[in-house]
Design a protein around this motif. Structure first.
Motif, PDB file in Angstrom:
ATOM      1  N   SER A 440       0.827  -1.207   0.000  1.00 24.39           N
ATOM      2  CA  SER A 440       0.000   0.000   0.000  1.00 24.39           C
ATOM      3  C   SER A 440       0.865   1.262   0.000  1.00 24.39           C
ATOM      4  CB  SER A 440      -0.964  -0.001   1.189  1.00 24.39           C
ATOM      5  OG  SER A 440      -0.293   0.128   2.414  1.00 24.39           O
ATOM      6  N   VAL A 441       2.070   1.188   0.568  1.00 26.37           N
ATOM      7  CA  VAL A 441       3.005   2.316   0.472  1.00 26.37           C
ATOM      8  C   VAL A 441       3.356   2.567  -1.001  1.00 26.37           C
ATOM      9  CG1 VAL A 441       5.371   3.067   0.958  1.00 26.37           C
ATOM     10  CG2 VAL A 441       3.988   2.050   2.781  1.00 26.37           C
ATOM     11  N   CYS A 442       3.689   1.502  -1.715  1.00 26.88           N
ATOM     12  CA  CYS A 442       4.037   1.633  -3.138  1.00 26.88           C
ATOM     13  C   CYS A 442       2.833   2.114  -3.943  1.00 26.88           C
ATOM     14  CB  CYS A 442       4.538   0.298  -3.675  1.00 26.88           C
ATOM     15  SG  CYS A 442       6.010  -0.339  -2.828  1.00 26.88           S
ATOM     16  N   GLY A 443       1.659   1.559  -3.655  1.00 24.82           N
ATOM     17  CA  GLY A 443       0.452   2.001  -4.338  1.00 24.82           C
ATOM     18  C   GLY A 443       0.134   3.458  -4.058  1.00 24.82           C
ATOM     19  N   SER A 444       0.420   3.922  -2.841  1.00 22.43           N
ATOM     20  CA  SER A 444       0.170   5.317  -2.486  1.00 22.43           C
ATOM     21  C   SER A 444       1.051   6.257  -3.298  1.00 22.43           C
ATOM     22  CB  SER A 444       0.415   5.529  -0.986  1.00 22.43           C
ATOM     23  OG  SER A 444      -0.511   4.809  -0.215  1.00 22.43           O
ATOM     24  N   THR A 445       2.329   5.916  -3.418  1.00 20.46           N
ATOM     25  CA  THR A 445       3.231   6.734  -4.230  1.00 20.46           C
ATOM     26  C   THR A 445       2.720   6.828  -5.663  1.00 20.46           C
ATOM     27  OG1 THR A 445       5.190   6.241  -2.892  1.00 20.46           O
ATOM     28  CG2 THR A 445       5.567   6.865  -5.180  1.00 20.46           C
ATOM     29  N   LEU A 446       2.326   5.694  -6.224  1.00 21.47           N
ATOM     30  CA  LEU A 446       1.862   5.669  -7.606  1.00 21.47           C
ATOM     31  C   LEU A 446       0.590   6.498  -7.781  1.00 21.47           C
ATOM     32  CD1 LEU A 446       2.427   1.868  -8.306  1.00 21.47           C
ATOM     33  CD2 LEU A 446       3.765   3.758  -9.258  1.00 21.47           C
ATOM     34  N   SER A 447      -0.356   6.372  -6.848  1.00 20.12           N
ATOM     35  CA  SER A 447      -1.621   7.095  -6.992  1.00 20.12           C
ATOM     36  C   SER A 447      -1.420   8.598  -6.825  1.00 20.12           C
ATOM     37  CB  SER A 447      -2.660   6.572  -5.995  1.00 20.12           C
ATOM     38  OG  SER A 447      -2.286   6.838  -4.668  1.00 20.12           O
ATOM     39  N   LEU A 448      -0.550   9.014  -5.923  1.00 20.52           N
ATOM     40  CA  LEU A 448      -0.266  10.442  -5.759  1.00 20.52           C
ATOM     41  C   LEU A 448       0.386  11.014  -7.012  1.00 20.52           C
ATOM     42  CD1 LEU A 448       1.062  10.538  -2.079  1.00 20.52           C
ATOM     43  CD2 LEU A 448      -1.021  11.628  -2.924  1.00 20.52           C
ATOM     44  N   MET A 449       1.339  10.287  -7.562  1.00 20.20           N
ATOM     45  CA  MET A 449       1.996  10.756  -8.783  1.00 20.20           C
ATOM     46  C   MET A 449       1.014  10.771  -9.955  1.00 20.20           C
ATOM     47  SD  MET A 449       5.672   8.822  -8.283  1.00 20.20           S
ATOM     48  CE  MET A 449       6.380   9.348  -9.829  1.00 20.20           C
ATOM     49  N   ASP A 450       0.135   9.782 -10.014  1.00 20.12           N
ATOM     50  CA  ASP A 450      -0.877   9.737 -11.072  1.00 20.12           C
ATOM     51  C   ASP A 450      -1.855  10.900 -10.935  1.00 20.12           C
ATOM     52  OD1 ASP A 450      -2.239   8.425 -13.312  1.00 20.12           O
ATOM     53  OD2 ASP A 450      -3.803   7.946 -11.858  1.00 20.12           O
ATOM     54  N   ALA A 451      -2.103  11.337  -9.688  1.00 20.09           N
ATOM     55  CA  ALA A 451      -3.009  12.462  -9.449  1.00 20.09           C
ATOM     56  C   ALA A 451      -2.347  13.806  -9.712  1.00 20.09           C
ATOM     57  CB  ALA A 451      -3.528  12.413  -8.011  1.00 20.09           C
ATOM     58  N   GLY A 452      -1.032  13.799  -9.945  1.00 21.61           N
ATOM     59  CA  GLY A 452      -0.327  15.051 -10.197  1.00 21.61           C
ATOM     60  C   GLY A 452       0.141  15.761  -8.956  1.00 21.61           C
ATOM     61  N   VAL A 453       0.178  15.057  -7.826  1.00 23.62           N
ATOM     62  CA  VAL A 453       0.662  15.669  -6.585  1.00 23.62           C
ATOM     63  C   VAL A 453       2.193  15.768  -6.655  1.00 23.62           C
ATOM     64  CG1 VAL A 453       0.782  15.463  -4.076  1.00 23.62           C
ATOM     65  CG2 VAL A 453      -1.266  14.698  -5.295  1.00 23.62           C
ATOM     66  N   PRO A 454       2.758  16.942  -6.488  1.00 19.21           N
ATOM     67  CA  PRO A 454       4.216  17.102  -6.605  1.00 19.21           C
ATOM     68  C   PRO A 454       4.953  16.630  -5.350  1.00 19.21           C
ATOM     69  CG  PRO A 454       3.219  19.221  -6.100  1.00 19.21           C
ATOM     70  CD  PRO A 454       2.081  18.238  -6.259  1.00 19.21           C
ATOM     71  N   ILE A 455       4.935  15.317  -5.101  1.00 22.34           N
ATOM     72  CA  ILE A 455       5.642  14.788  -3.935  1.00 22.34           C
ATOM     73  C   ILE A 455       7.140  15.049  -4.083  1.00 22.34           C
ATOM     74  CG2 ILE A 455       3.898  13.065  -3.389  1.00 22.34           C
ATOM     75  CD1 ILE A 455       5.617  10.973  -4.751  1.00 22.34           C
ATOM     76  N   LYS A 456       7.829  15.158  -2.960  1.00 23.27           N
ATOM     77  CA  LYS A 456       9.247  15.504  -2.981  1.00 23.27           C
ATOM     78  C   LYS A 456      10.114  14.370  -3.506  1.00 23.27           C
ATOM     79  CE  LYS A 456       8.426  18.545   0.954  1.00 23.27           C
ATOM     80  NZ  LYS A 456       8.641  18.770   2.400  1.00 23.27           N
ATOM     81  N   ALA A 457       9.675  13.135  -3.293  1.00 26.52           N
ATOM     82  CA  ALA A 457      10.420  11.973  -3.790  1.00 26.52           C
ATOM     83  C   ALA A 457       9.503  10.762  -3.706  1.00 26.52           C
ATOM     84  CB  ALA A 457      11.680  11.730  -2.956  1.00 26.52           C
ATOM     85  N   PRO A 458       9.631   9.809  -4.632  1.00 22.91           N
ATOM     86  CA  PRO A 458       8.831   8.583  -4.537  1.00 22.91           C
ATOM     87  C   PRO A 458       9.291   7.707  -3.384  1.00 22.91           C
ATOM     88  CG  PRO A 458      10.334   8.468  -6.402  1.00 22.91           C
ATOM     89  CD  PRO A 458      10.448   9.854  -5.854  1.00 22.91           C
ATOM     90  N   VAL A 459       8.345   6.976  -2.791  1.00 26.18           N
ATOM     91  CA  VAL A 459       8.606   6.124  -1.627  1.00 26.18           C
ATOM     92  C   VAL A 459       8.188   4.698  -1.957  1.00 26.18           C
ATOM     93  CG1 VAL A 459       8.035   5.697   0.797  1.00 26.18           C
ATOM     94  CG2 VAL A 459       8.261   8.040  -0.028  1.00 26.18           C
ATOM     95  N   ALA A 460       8.993   3.734  -1.542  1.00 27.01           N
ATOM     96  CA  ALA A 460       8.655   2.315  -1.670  1.00 27.01           C
ATOM     97  C   ALA A 460       8.875   1.636  -0.322  1.00 27.01           C
ATOM     98  CB  ALA A 460       9.497   1.638  -2.747  1.00 27.01           C
ATOM     99  N   GLY A 461       8.264   0.474  -0.148  1.00 23.51           N
ATOM    100  CA  GLY A 461       8.402  -0.250   1.111  1.00 23.51           C
ATOM    101  C   GLY A 461       8.647  -1.727   0.865  1.00 23.51           C
ATOM    102  N   ILE A 462       9.284  -2.364   1.833  1.00 24.66           N
ATOM    103  CA  ILE A 462       9.581  -3.799   1.753  1.00 24.66           C
ATOM    104  C   ILE A 462       9.495  -4.379   3.152  1.00 24.66           C
ATOM    105  CG2 ILE A 462      12.078  -3.700   2.117  1.00 24.66           C
ATOM    106  CD1 ILE A 462      10.386  -5.688  -0.699  1.00 24.66           C
ATOM    107  N   ALA A 463       9.098  -5.637   3.249  1.00 23.20           N
ATOM    108  CA  ALA A 463       9.015  -6.323   4.548  1.00 23.20           C
ATOM    109  C   ALA A 463      10.120  -7.366   4.638  1.00 23.20           C
ATOM    110  CB  ALA A 463       7.654  -6.982   4.727  1.00 23.20           C
ATOM    111  N   MET A 464      10.851  -7.330   5.736  1.00 25.86           N
ATOM    112  CA  MET A 464      11.948  -8.258   5.981  1.00 25.86           C
ATOM    113  C   MET A 464      11.530  -9.266   7.052  1.00 25.86           C
ATOM    114  SD  MET A 464      13.946  -6.773   3.890  1.00 25.86           S
ATOM    115  CE  MET A 464      15.427  -7.737   4.161  1.00 25.86           C
ATOM    116  N   GLY A 465      12.094 -10.458   6.966  1.00 22.93           N
ATOM    117  CA  GLY A 465      11.826 -11.489   7.963  1.00 22.93           C
ATOM    118  C   GLY A 465      13.110 -12.036   8.547  1.00 22.93           C
ATOM    119  N   LEU A 466      12.966 -12.855   9.562  1.00 19.80           N
ATOM    120  CA  LEU A 466      14.120 -13.461  10.238  1.00 19.80           C
ATOM    121  C   LEU A 466      13.752 -14.867  10.682  1.00 19.80           C
ATOM    122  CD1 LEU A 466      16.981 -13.128  11.648  1.00 19.80           C
ATOM    123  CD2 LEU A 466      15.671 -12.509  13.691  1.00 19.80           C
ATOM    124  N   VAL A 467      14.690 -15.775  10.483  1.00 20.55           N
ATOM    125  CA  VAL A 467      14.537 -17.135  10.997  1.00 20.55           C
ATOM    126  C   VAL A 467      15.817 -17.481  11.753  1.00 20.55           C
ATOM    127  CG1 VAL A 467      14.300 -19.571  10.413  1.00 20.55           C
ATOM    128  CG2 VAL A 467      12.995 -17.849   9.142  1.00 20.55           C
TER     129      VAL A 467
END
Length: 744
Positions: A440-467
């Protein structure tokens, strides 16, 4: 019961822990005070387990009381109702570090309640809640392997600060909440303005030193007045059963559990589980219910074994591999912006809606912030995991995931001055197989840019795990749902190419060393850059134009004294403007006026109307005005609505005239130049100066002058506005249009 108080110094400020004064019937109760912030934390355990409960029933509640900041609730009933989003997030922060330290298999109900009694808006009650909940459990008879300490970390003026005052968090580049035991960190939650991984690692190390102090104080209090713990023995399984189940699954488990397709894997695993119970149940009739638990344990052990020892994950990926990513934008025709982000079998559709400043959310809570103009909401429908169940309102999980994604992009949202819009994002999770919040973080960046919102920089997210297994560990990139369930950590990291904007970590073991956290952060950075590249390949920058269905918002600045002219008596004028133009108008106390309209013609009419009501005459500017009154010494000319000035008879033309009427009569339109506002606030005009300037620029002068031609001829950059945000100039309009009007 005797009152006992323990004081501990943290970051130069005293934290007081008191017990024995109130809530004596709870298993454990403490009052924590720092400054004038006071929180009561209680812990209660049920006497008997509920029948049929196969999970640990822990409930943590954070109760906001508006009397704590001297407010009366704004709801109709004038009392607190459903918890606010802030209270729900604080409840989650309290729950997350406590939960891993309860014994495996424990089934008695535990309820921890933190009641905020007083807030000074300098010392964060959320931090007091975590420490208070831990202390209440520590001194109680509830079996628990605490204590836990918690602090907030800021990064202000280039330096890390432990528990910074709430009033300074706006200027901090980091808002990091850390909780842990004296041995290791258990929970991390953060928002940031693009800080580096190294800064986060240093902040975690500094936070842990303060946490050790808090844990030591709680242990001292336990030694002094703590109750004896309830004895609890975790369930054990007959050794023969363990051996039989292991032997039965040895050749079957890998084939069923290791499959890249989630649905096929779940189906084959469920089928094998049923067969295990059916075929082995006759051999252990008195322990049939245990067979399912042994199957689950063996599955978990085998998955962890292959990941740590062989580097093989259930879907066949390597430890650092990110699942296949597809990106689409503009997928919905009538919305203001939309982005569809798919990673493996996790899919998030995020929609952006732009609104005016009156659409911002009003907050009725204990914090300093009163309004919010950027919102993110997260929905998790049952079909996203192939289930059929009733649709309900958002639960704690949905609110928590939505807040995390909101925080991830907050640092890149343009300011009101740059972008005077309210923004609401909604992430609809269409398919879930791990890390939907980061999708949803990645989708938010895409939708804001698609709407023409001049965000300062694109944002992406990733989930890490541990075993972890046998002293060894493996850090996993882009975990899927089963790896979250069977692993030891869920560590979500969001950010730009330059730094981190949000963090969230939960673990199921009793803490993590800093070295593992550092490796996870670096691995997350590499994956984040990979995801960003995939997103930017589809939409490299925000769109230059807004959707035709988006409102266009224009900001104009007026003299605050003119606000009453826009509003009108009883709001009559502003209602008339909105009804006749269709525009939405928001007026701020500082003189900013936001005009929002989807119909551009209506928006222009509203702007012109407001300017007509509020514009002030600028000295040196030429106007086409209307003669409203004739006097022997000159003519009064209205240059703006309700603003007129005097053209002295000597300034009507370049030669002497005996009577004003030789040049101008009431009702005539003439060009004039504003030459001065005198010491008494009177506006003086000159027709002669206007004609000379227009002639020098090649514009023929007529009494019925062409307004468009004059505008082109005089085109030049407007003068800079005066401090305060509105154009300076004459005060004649307010004072009656200059000296002439004063002499009427």
């Amino acid at each position: 019961m005797a009152i006992v108080t323990k004081n501990v110094e943290v970051a130069g400020r005293r934290l007081s822990i008191e017990t024995g004064r109130v809530a004596e019937q709870a298993n454990g109760a403490v009052i924590l005070r720092q400054g004038d912030s006071v929180v009561l934390s209680t812990a209660v355990m049920s006497k008997d387990p509920r029948e049929g409960v196969d999970f640990f029933p822990l409930t943590c509640d954070y109760e906001e009381k508006l009397y704590a900041v001297g407010k009366i609730p704004g709801a109709f009933m004038r009392r607190e109702g459903r918890p606010s989003e802030t209270a729900i997030l604080a409840s989650r922060l309290t729950d997350r570090p406590l939960r891993p330290l309860f014994p495996d298999g424990f089934r008695l109900d535990i309820q921890v309640v933190s009641t905020v009694l007083s807030v000074d808006q300098e010392n964060d009650p959320t931090i007091l809640s975590i420490n208070g909940a831990s202390t209440a459990l520590v001194i109680s008879d509830i079996p628990w392997a605490g204590p836990v300490g918690a602090v907030k970390m800021g990064f202000i003026d280039g330096a890390l600060v432990v528990n910074p005052p709430m009033s300074r968090m706006e200027e901090s580049d980091l808002d990091l909440t850390v909780a842990g035991t004296s041995d290791a960190i258990l929970m991390v939650e953060a928002g940031a303005k693009g800080v580096t991984e190294q800064t986060v690692v240093e902040a975690l190390a500094m936070a842990h030193e303060a946490i050790k102090q808090l844990c030591a104080a709680q242990n001292e209090l336990r030694e002094q007045i703590g109750k004896a713990k309830l004895e609890y023995t975790p369930p054990s399984y007959p050794e023969q059963m363990v051996e039989v189940v292991s032997e039965y699954l040895a050749l079957r488990l890998d084939q069923a559990a290791f499959n890249p397709d989630k649905a096929a894997r779940e189906a084959s695993t469920d089928e094998l589980r049923k067969k295990t119970i059916a075929e082995l149940g006759d051999r252990f009739p008195e322990h049939v219910e245990v067979l399912g638990k042994l199957f689950d344990k063996k599955l978990k052990d085998r998955v962890r074994e292959r990941i740590v020892d062989e580097g093989v994950r259930m879907d066949g990926r390597g430890l650092k591999d990110v699942r296949e990513i597809t990106v689409e934008v503009g997928v919905l025709p009538r919305t203001h912006g939309s982005g569809l982000f798919t990673r493996g079998q996790t899919q998030a559709l995020t929609i952006a809606t732009l609104g005016s400043m009156s659409d911002k959310q009003k907050l009725d809570g204990l914090g300093v912030e009163e309004f919010k103009r950027y919102m993110h909401h997260y929905n998790f429908p049952p079909f996203s995991v192939g289930e059929a169940r009733p649709l309900r309102g958002p639960g704690r999980r949905e609110i928590g995931h939505g807040a995390l994604a909101e925080r991830a992009l907050l640092a890149v949202i343009p300011s009101v001055d740059e972008w005077p819009y309210t923004m609401r994002l909604v992430s609809e999770i269409l398919s879930s197989n791990g890390s939907t919040s980061m999708a949803s973080v990645c989708g938010s960046t895409l939708s804001l840019m698609d709407a023409g919102v001049p965000i300062k920089a694109p944002v992406a997210g990733i989930a890490m795990g541990l075993v972890t297994r046998g002293g060894k560990f493996a850090v996993l990139t882009d975990i899927q749902g089963v790896e979250d369930n069977l692993g030891d950590m869920d560590f979500k990291v969001a950010g730009t190419k330059d730094g981190i904007t949000a963090l969230q970590m939960d673990i199921k073991i009793k803490g993590l060393p800093h070295e593992i956290l550092a490796q996870a952060l670096e691995q997350a950075r590499e994956a984040r850059l990979f995801v960003l590249d995939k997103m930017l390949a589809v939409l490299p920058q925000p769109r230059a134009d807004l959707s035709p269905y988006s409102p266009r918002i224009t900001t104009i600045h007026i003299n605050p004294d003119k606000i009453r002219d826009i509003i009108g008596p009883g709001g009559k004028m502003i209602r008339k403007i909105t009804e006749e133009t269709g525009a939405q108008i928001d007026v701020e106390d500082d003189g900013r006026v936001f005009i929002a309209a989807v119909d551009q013609e209506g928006g222009k009419r509203a702007i012109d109307w407001i300017k007509g009501l509020t514009d002030e005459v600028e000295v040196g500017k030429i106007y086409q005005g209307k003669v409203v009154r004739i006097m022997p010494f000159g003519a009064f000319v209205e240059v703006l609505p309700n603003q007129d000035g005097l053209v002295h008879i000597s300034k009507l033309t370049d030669h002497r005239v005996e009577r004003v009427e030789e040049v101008a009569n009431v009702g005539d339109e003439i060009v004039v130049k504003a030459v001065e506002v005198d010491s008494q606030g009177r506006l003086n005009l000159s027709r002669q100066a206007a004609i000379e300037e227009l002639t020098s620029k090649g514009l023929p002068i007529e009494e019925k002058i062409d307004k468009e031609a004059m505008a082109v001829a005089l085109a030049s950059p407007p003068p800079p506005p005066r401090e305060g945000g509105f154009s300076g100039g004459n005060r004649g309009g307010r004072n009656g249009g200059g000296g002439g009007r004063n002499r009427r």
